[in-house]
Structures are given as C-alpha cells and as structure tokens.
Scaffold this motif. Structure first.
Motif, PDB file in Angstrom:
ATOM      1  N   ASN A  49      75.676 -15.062 -44.334  1.00  0.00           N
ATOM      2  CA  ASN A  49      74.417 -14.411 -43.958  1.00  0.00           C
ATOM      3  C   ASN A  49      74.097 -13.340 -45.012  1.00  0.00           C
ATOM      4  N   ASN A  50      72.832 -13.331 -45.460  1.00  0.00           N
ATOM      5  CA  ASN A  50      72.413 -12.327 -46.425  1.00  0.00           C
ATOM      6  C   ASN A  50      70.943 -11.996 -46.183  1.00  0.00           C
ATOM      7  N   THR A  51      70.697 -10.875 -45.529  1.00  0.00           N
ATOM      8  CA  THR A  51      69.304 -10.462 -45.264  1.00  0.00           C
ATOM      9  C   THR A  51      68.910  -9.289 -46.153  1.00  0.00           C
ATOM     10  N   SER A  52      69.707  -9.018 -47.198  1.00  0.00           N
ATOM     11  CA  SER A  52      69.370  -7.949 -48.142  1.00  0.00           C
ATOM     12  C   SER A  52      68.272  -8.429 -49.096  1.00  0.00           C
ATOM     13  N   ALA A 101      73.967  -2.748 -41.563  1.00  0.00           N
ATOM     14  CA  ALA A 101      73.513  -1.373 -41.763  1.00  0.00           C
ATOM     15  C   ALA A 101      72.844  -0.817 -40.504  1.00  0.00           C
ATOM     16  N   ASP A 102      73.278   0.372 -40.090  1.00  0.00           N
ATOM     17  CA  ASP A 102      72.613   1.093 -38.991  1.00  0.00           C
ATOM     18  C   ASP A 102      71.524   2.015 -39.532  1.00  0.00           C
ATOM     19  N   LEU A 131      71.410  -1.511 -48.548  1.00  0.00           N
ATOM     20  CA  LEU A 131      70.836  -2.106 -47.341  1.00  0.00           C
ATOM     21  C   LEU A 131      70.021  -1.048 -46.593  1.00  0.00           C
ATOM     22  N   VAL A 132      69.044  -1.514 -45.828  1.00  0.00           N
ATOM     23  CA  VAL A 132      68.322  -0.629 -44.905  1.00  0.00           C
ATOM     24  C   VAL A 132      68.666  -1.069 -43.480  1.00  0.00           C
ATOM     25  N   ILE A 137      75.168  -8.378 -44.508  1.00  0.00           N
ATOM     26  CA  ILE A 137      75.772  -9.344 -45.438  1.00  0.00           C
ATOM     27  C   ILE A 137      77.094  -9.799 -44.852  1.00  0.00           C
ATOM     28  N   VAL A 138      77.258 -11.111 -44.783  1.00  0.00           N
ATOM     29  CA  VAL A 138      78.529 -11.701 -44.355  1.00  0.00           C
ATOM     30  C   VAL A 138      78.863 -12.802 -45.355  1.00  0.00           C
TER      31      VAL A 138
END
Length: 260
Positions: A49-52, A101-102, A131-132, A137-138
């Motif tokens: 998983n990568n949402t950056s 990220a929190d 990251l925001v 990221i996994v």
C-alpha cells in the motif's frame, strides 16, 4: 619489500603511505575496493500500500540507496552467492516498512524493520518520504549481497592514491605565494602531488616537484556498511583469488601450447 605506514585511521577512514609496489598493483587494489567489495542493498520491493505522493518506483529507488550494515563473517562468500552454491536465503535479508501518519510525518530509514538484526540501515536518519494525515506506506523490501560493478547501490567504499611527492623549495618566496594552497610544502600528507604541482605553476623555477618511484599516499573511506579493516581484508582476499585464477589460466594455456 612492500611496506605500509598508517598516518591516519578511524573506523571508516584510513590513510597510509605505501611503498615498494608497482602502480599496477596499488591501482588493482583501488579498483577492487571501488567496484568489487560485496555489501547488502535493497534490490526488490513489494509495495502493498502506498498512498503517499511518491511513485512506487521512486520509493523503491530511494530504499535501494540506503546503506545497510553487512556482516561479512556471517554471510557466504559473494562468489558462492553468485554461483548458486550458497542458499539464496543466506545471501539476502527481508525488511518491512509499515507507517500510517496521524499528522505531518517524515519517514526515515530507521523506520525500516529488518528480520536480521545484523542487516539494518547504517544511518537511521535518512529521510525517505513525507506523509500527511491519513497517508500510509506498507511494503516489503528484500536486500541481497552484490557488488558495485553491477550497480552503485552496492558500493561499500571509495579509495584513491597519489604519487608520493618530493618537493624542493629553491625560492623562499614560494612559501608565501603558495600558503593558501599548501601551508607545508615539504609535507607529502598535507601537500598532495596535485597541490604541489599547482604551486609549481605559480613559482616556476622557484620550486622543484618530482615523485618517489613506487611510493604513494593511499586512502580508503567506507560508507559504513563495515569498517575499513574489514574492507581491506576482503579486498585482499578478492585480489588474491583473482591472481590465483590468472596463474591457473596461464598454466592451462601453456600446457595446451606444449602439446601442439
């Protein structure tokens, strides 16, 4: 008789005066250190998983350039890893990265978790990505033993040398003219061969610069994968193996020619 005198040494840096060896031999040592020392580096990445904002490919590229500690004594020789004689699992290591990220967050090399404690990032503070809140990221990263001849990410150290300069000051005004380049003109460690020649161009006949035959100032700097003593020991092992192979090939070809 070849000799070496260490003039500066730390865990990651060594400078020595070497004499009694031809340029071809010391250059061979330099080339082995630069391109054939084995180290661990991340070679493949499975992104779960990568949402950056960073593309998967760029993320993998950054991970590959992170220096990893490499316990050579606990790993098979690089020749056995390349030829397949060693179990591939013994020549590799698995690392994972799992971050959510929190808030605004920078992911560092120290966030990588290795299954082998002796194979881990050398420096924990190398930034990988920002990251925001809500991004994550996994991934799984697989490091393997390799050499810089195949890719720069496997480079363990740099090495270089210069000819041991012999400087004769014929005009004392040269010392002041060259002060910013070489404060101590006759000191071969402070005043390298190139610096001495720069002063020679300034002073012309006021300075005589030559070099001592088969004598050099040699230095090596490790990137931290292992210390310089380990790097030199491994470089000599590889060099010795190459010489043995070369001698065997010569003998084999000579025996073939004798039979003709």
């Amino acid at each position: 008789m070849p000799q070496a005198r260490v003039v500066e040494k730390s865990g990651l840096f060594l400078k020595a005066v070497v004499e009694g060896v031809p340029p071809t031999l010391i250059n061979s040592l330099r080339r082995v250190i630069i391109s054939e020392l084995p180290v661990m580096a991340i070679d493949s990445v499975v992104v779960v998983n990568n949402t950056s904002v960073m593309y998967d490919e760029m993320l993998a590229h950054r991970l590959g350039l992170i220096p990893l500690t490499t316990p050579l004594s606990a790993l098979p020789p690089i020749e056995d890893c390349v030829s397949g004689l060693a179990d591939p699992s013994e020549c590799s290591a698995r690392l994972t990265l799992q971050v959510t990220a929190d808030g605004d967050l920078t992911v560092y090399s120290g966030d990588l978790v290795s299954e082998r404690p002796d194979v881990a990032p050398v420096y924990k503070d190398i930034p990988i990505v920002k990251l925001v809140k809500g991004q994550s990221i996994v991934l799984e990263a697989y490091a393997k033993l390799g050499v810089a001849r195949d890719h720069a990410k496997w480079q363990a150290a740099l090495a270089s040398y210069y000819y041991y300069p012999r400087v004769e000051v014929r005009n004392e005004e040269c010392r002041e003219r060259c002060r910013e380049i070489c404060a101590k003109l006759e000191d071969p460690i402070e005043c390298t061969f190139n610096k001495a020649w720069t002063c020679k161009n300034l002073c012309k006949d006021g300075l005589e610069v030559t070099w001592e035959r088969n004598k050099y100032v040699f230095w090596i700097e490790s990137y931290g994968n292992y210390d310089v003593e380990t790097a030199l020991r491994e470089a000599f092992r590889i060099l010795k193996k190459k010489f043995a192979f070369f001698a065997e090939e010569l003998s084999r070809k000579a025996s073939v020619l004798e039979k003709l």
